[in-house]
Design a protein around this motif. Structure first.
Motif, PDB file in Angstrom:
ATOM      1  N   GLY A 125     -10.012  17.301   3.916  1.00 35.24           N
ATOM      2  CA  GLY A 125      -9.051  16.902   2.557  1.00 35.24           C
ATOM      3  C   GLY A 125      -9.281  15.720   1.827  1.00 35.24           C
ATOM      4  N   SER A 126      -8.382  15.307   0.788  1.00 38.15           N
ATOM      5  CA  SER A 126      -8.529  14.041   0.066  1.00 38.15           C
ATOM      6  C   SER A 126      -7.130  13.375   0.024  1.00 38.15           C
ATOM      7  CB  SER A 126      -8.849  14.469  -1.360  1.00 38.15           C
ATOM      8  OG  SER A 126     -10.122  15.078  -1.425  1.00 38.15           O
ATOM      9  N   LEU A 127      -7.168  12.307  -0.099  1.00 38.74           N
ATOM     10  CA  LEU A 127      -5.905  11.382  -0.050  1.00 38.74           C
ATOM     11  C   LEU A 127      -6.545  10.203  -0.951  1.00 38.74           C
ATOM     12  CD1 LEU A 127      -4.599  10.730   3.416  1.00 38.74           C
ATOM     13  CD2 LEU A 127      -3.413  12.086   1.343  1.00 38.74           C
ATOM     14  N   ARG A 128      -5.404   9.655  -1.796  1.00 38.09           N
ATOM     15  CA  ARG A 128      -5.561   8.616  -2.723  1.00 38.09           C
ATOM     16  C   ARG A 128      -4.798   7.509  -2.500  1.00 38.09           C
ATOM     17  NH1 ARG A 128      -4.199   7.312  -9.038  1.00 38.09           N
ATOM     18  NH2 ARG A 128      -6.008   6.186  -9.519  1.00 38.09           N
ATOM     19  N   LEU A 129      -5.155   6.223  -2.072  1.00 36.17           N
ATOM     20  CA  LEU A 129      -4.498   5.237  -1.660  1.00 36.17           C
ATOM     21  C   LEU A 129      -4.399   4.430  -2.643  1.00 36.17           C
ATOM     22  CD1 LEU A 129      -5.854   4.164   1.879  1.00 36.17           C
ATOM     23  CD2 LEU A 129      -4.152   5.922   1.267  1.00 36.17           C
ATOM     24  N   SER A 130      -3.170   3.546  -3.041  1.00 35.07           N
ATOM     25  CA  SER A 130      -2.961   2.635  -3.826  1.00 35.07           C
ATOM     26  C   SER A 130      -2.409   1.287  -3.286  1.00 35.07           C
ATOM     27  CB  SER A 130      -2.026   3.170  -5.011  1.00 35.07           C
ATOM     28  OG  SER A 130      -2.208   4.325  -5.405  1.00 35.07           O
ATOM     29  N   CYS A 131      -2.886   0.235  -3.971  1.00 32.15           N
ATOM     30  CA  CYS A 131      -2.172  -1.133  -3.442  1.00 32.15           C
ATOM     31  C   CYS A 131      -1.896  -2.157  -4.669  1.00 32.15           C
ATOM     32  CB  CYS A 131      -3.303  -1.696  -2.596  1.00 32.15           C
ATOM     33  SG  CYS A 131      -2.948  -3.474  -2.092  1.00 32.15           S
ATOM     34  N   ALA A 132      -0.784  -2.207  -4.656  1.00 30.00           N
ATOM     35  CA  ALA A 132      -0.116  -3.057  -5.968  1.00 30.00           C
ATOM     36  C   ALA A 132      -0.010  -4.683  -5.438  1.00 30.00           C
ATOM     37  CB  ALA A 132       1.063  -2.379  -6.447  1.00 30.00           C
ATOM     38  N   ALA A 133      -0.220  -5.299  -6.235  1.00 29.64           N
ATOM     39  CA  ALA A 133      -0.015  -6.768  -5.924  1.00 29.64           C
ATOM     40  C   ALA A 133       1.176  -7.309  -6.884  1.00 29.64           C
ATOM     41  CB  ALA A 133      -1.306  -7.484  -6.369  1.00 29.64           C
ATOM     42  N   SER A 134       1.807  -7.903  -6.532  1.00 30.78           N
ATOM     43  CA  SER A 134       2.961  -8.617  -7.228  1.00 30.78           C
ATOM     44  C   SER A 134       3.063 -10.267  -6.736  1.00 30.78           C
ATOM     45  CB  SER A 134       4.386  -7.959  -7.072  1.00 30.78           C
ATOM     46  OG  SER A 134       4.756  -8.016  -5.815  1.00 30.78           O
ATOM     47  N   GLY A 135       3.806 -10.840  -7.676  1.00 32.27           N
ATOM     48  CA  GLY A 135       4.084 -12.353  -7.264  1.00 32.27           C
ATOM     49  C   GLY A 135       3.431 -13.378  -8.369  1.00 32.27           C
ATOM     50  N   ILE A 136       3.057 -14.455  -7.908  1.00 36.41           N
ATOM     51  CA  ILE A 136       2.409 -15.480  -8.654  1.00 36.41           C
ATOM     52  C   ILE A 136       0.996 -15.261  -8.515  1.00 36.41           C
ATOM     53  CG2 ILE A 136       2.136 -17.871  -8.919  1.00 36.41           C
ATOM     54  CD1 ILE A 136       4.754 -18.487  -7.273  1.00 36.41           C
ATOM     55  N   ILE A 137       0.632 -14.460  -9.540  1.00 39.90           N
ATOM     56  CA  ILE A 137      -0.867 -14.381  -9.755  1.00 39.90           C
ATOM     57  C   ILE A 137      -1.326 -14.556 -11.004  1.00 39.90           C
ATOM     58  CG2 ILE A 137      -2.285 -12.335 -10.116  1.00 39.90           C
ATOM     59  CD1 ILE A 137      -0.493 -10.650  -8.338  1.00 39.90           C
ATOM     60  N   VAL A 138      -2.293 -15.420 -10.969  1.00 36.00           N
ATOM     61  CA  VAL A 138      -3.013 -16.042 -12.176  1.00 36.00           C
ATOM     62  C   VAL A 138      -4.331 -14.623 -12.620  1.00 36.00           C
ATOM     63  CG1 VAL A 138      -4.388 -17.913 -13.223  1.00 36.00           C
ATOM     64  CG2 VAL A 138      -2.658 -18.411 -11.782  1.00 36.00           C
ATOM     65  N   GLU A 141       0.910  -1.133  -0.019  1.00 34.28           N
ATOM     66  CA  GLU A 141       0.036   0.185   0.131  1.00 34.28           C
ATOM     67  C   GLU A 141       0.876   1.042   0.072  1.00 34.28           C
ATOM     68  OE1 GLU A 141      -2.273  -2.834   2.867  1.00 34.28           O
ATOM     69  OE2 GLU A 141      -0.196  -2.221   2.429  1.00 34.28           O
ATOM     70  N   SER A 142       0.289   2.327  -0.623  1.00 40.35           N
ATOM     71  CA  SER A 142       1.078   3.624  -0.434  1.00 40.35           C
ATOM     72  C   SER A 142       0.083   4.580  -0.588  1.00 40.35           C
ATOM     73  CB  SER A 142       1.877   3.759  -1.741  1.00 40.35           C
ATOM     74  OG  SER A 142       1.315   3.674  -2.977  1.00 40.35           O
ATOM     75  N   GLY A 143       0.452   5.995  -0.292  1.00 46.99           N
ATOM     76  CA  GLY A 143      -0.672   7.287  -0.161  1.00 46.99           C
ATOM     77  C   GLY A 143      -0.945   7.656   1.023  1.00 46.99           C
ATOM     78  N   GLY A 144      -0.634   6.919   2.079  1.00 50.06           N
ATOM     79  CA  GLY A 144      -1.382   7.494   3.285  1.00 50.06           C
ATOM     80  C   GLY A 144      -0.410   8.735   3.756  1.00 50.06           C
ATOM     81  N   GLY A 145      -0.987   9.278   4.751  1.00 46.46           N
ATOM     82  CA  GLY A 145      -0.097  10.559   5.353  1.00 46.46           C
ATOM     83  C   GLY A 145      -1.082  11.480   6.019  1.00 46.46           C
ATOM     84  N   LEU A 146      -0.602  12.629   6.359  1.00 47.44           N
ATOM     85  CA  LEU A 146      -1.348  13.554   7.237  1.00 47.44           C
ATOM     86  C   LEU A 146      -2.344  14.610   6.367  1.00 47.44           C
ATOM     87  CD1 LEU A 146      -2.094  14.846   9.816  1.00 47.44           C
ATOM     88  CD2 LEU A 146       0.034  16.186   9.717  1.00 47.44           C
ATOM     89  N   VAL A 147      -3.497  14.458   6.698  1.00 45.82           N
ATOM     90  CA  VAL A 147      -4.315  15.385   5.864  1.00 45.82           C
ATOM     91  C   VAL A 147      -5.414  16.236   6.745  1.00 45.82           C
ATOM     92  CG1 VAL A 147      -5.837  13.885   5.313  1.00 45.82           C
ATOM     93  CG2 VAL A 147      -5.846  15.687   3.879  1.00 45.82           C
ATOM     94  N   GLN A 148      -5.683  17.519   6.416  1.00 44.56           N
ATOM     95  CA  GLN A 148      -6.532  18.209   7.131  1.00 44.56           C
ATOM     96  C   GLN A 148      -8.107  17.756   7.075  1.00 44.56           C
ATOM     97  OE1 GLN A 148      -5.910  22.593   6.310  1.00 44.56           O
ATOM     98  NE2 GLN A 148      -4.144  22.650   7.820  1.00 44.56           N
ATOM     99  N   PRO A 149      -8.736  17.829   7.883  1.00 46.37           N
ATOM    100  CA  PRO A 149     -10.330  17.641   7.716  1.00 46.37           C
ATOM    101  C   PRO A 149     -10.956  18.203   6.473  1.00 46.37           C
ATOM    102  CG  PRO A 149     -10.099  18.008  10.049  1.00 46.37           C
ATOM    103  CD  PRO A 149      -8.688  18.619   9.384  1.00 46.37           C
TER     104      PRO A 149
END
Length: 120
Positions: free
Chosen positions: A16-29, A6-14
């Motif tokens: 506000g906006s954030l966009r989180l990402s989550c990338a999967a890797s490895g043995i994936i069919v 995961e990435s994209g977390g952090g401190l934001v004011q009420p």
């Protein structure tokens, strides 16, 4: 094995906006459902949002209308757009993926989480 980062977390004011990402890797069919969960201090982990392989989405009542989940199948990535953030959204956010790793094998994997803090 499969890794979720995961990435994209952090401190934001009420508000506000954030966009989180989550990338999967490895043995994936293929990847079936993807989801975002969160765990606030002193509370149990709760479901935030899910998205199926066909794009069907679900949201917790507390985030409906503010959060939006999406996925990029070519990149094995899921996103969580979070708008109008509130202090009560503060939590560690985890992604999960129901991954088919073989013809008859399917498992759920978890990321290590990314911290979102909503504070002025």
């Amino acid at each position: 094995q499969v890794q979720l980062v995961e990435s994209g977390g952090g401190l934001v004011q009420p508000g506000g906006s954030l966009r989180l990402s989550c990338a999967a890797s490895g043995i994936i069919v293929s990847i079936n459902a993807l989801g975002w969960y969160r765990q606030a201090p002193g509370k149990e982990r709760e479901l935030v949002s899910t998205i199926t392989s066909r794009g069907t989405t679900t949201y917790a009542d507390s985030v409906k209308g503010r959060f939006s989940i999406s996925r990029d199948n070519a990149k094995n990535t899921v996103y969580l757009q979070m708008n109008s953030l509130k202090p009560e959204d503060t939590a560690v956010y985890y992604c999960s993926a129901d991954v088919r790793t073989g013809p008859k094998n399917s498992m759920v994997f978890w990321g290590k989480g990314t911290l979102v803090t909503v504070s002025s």
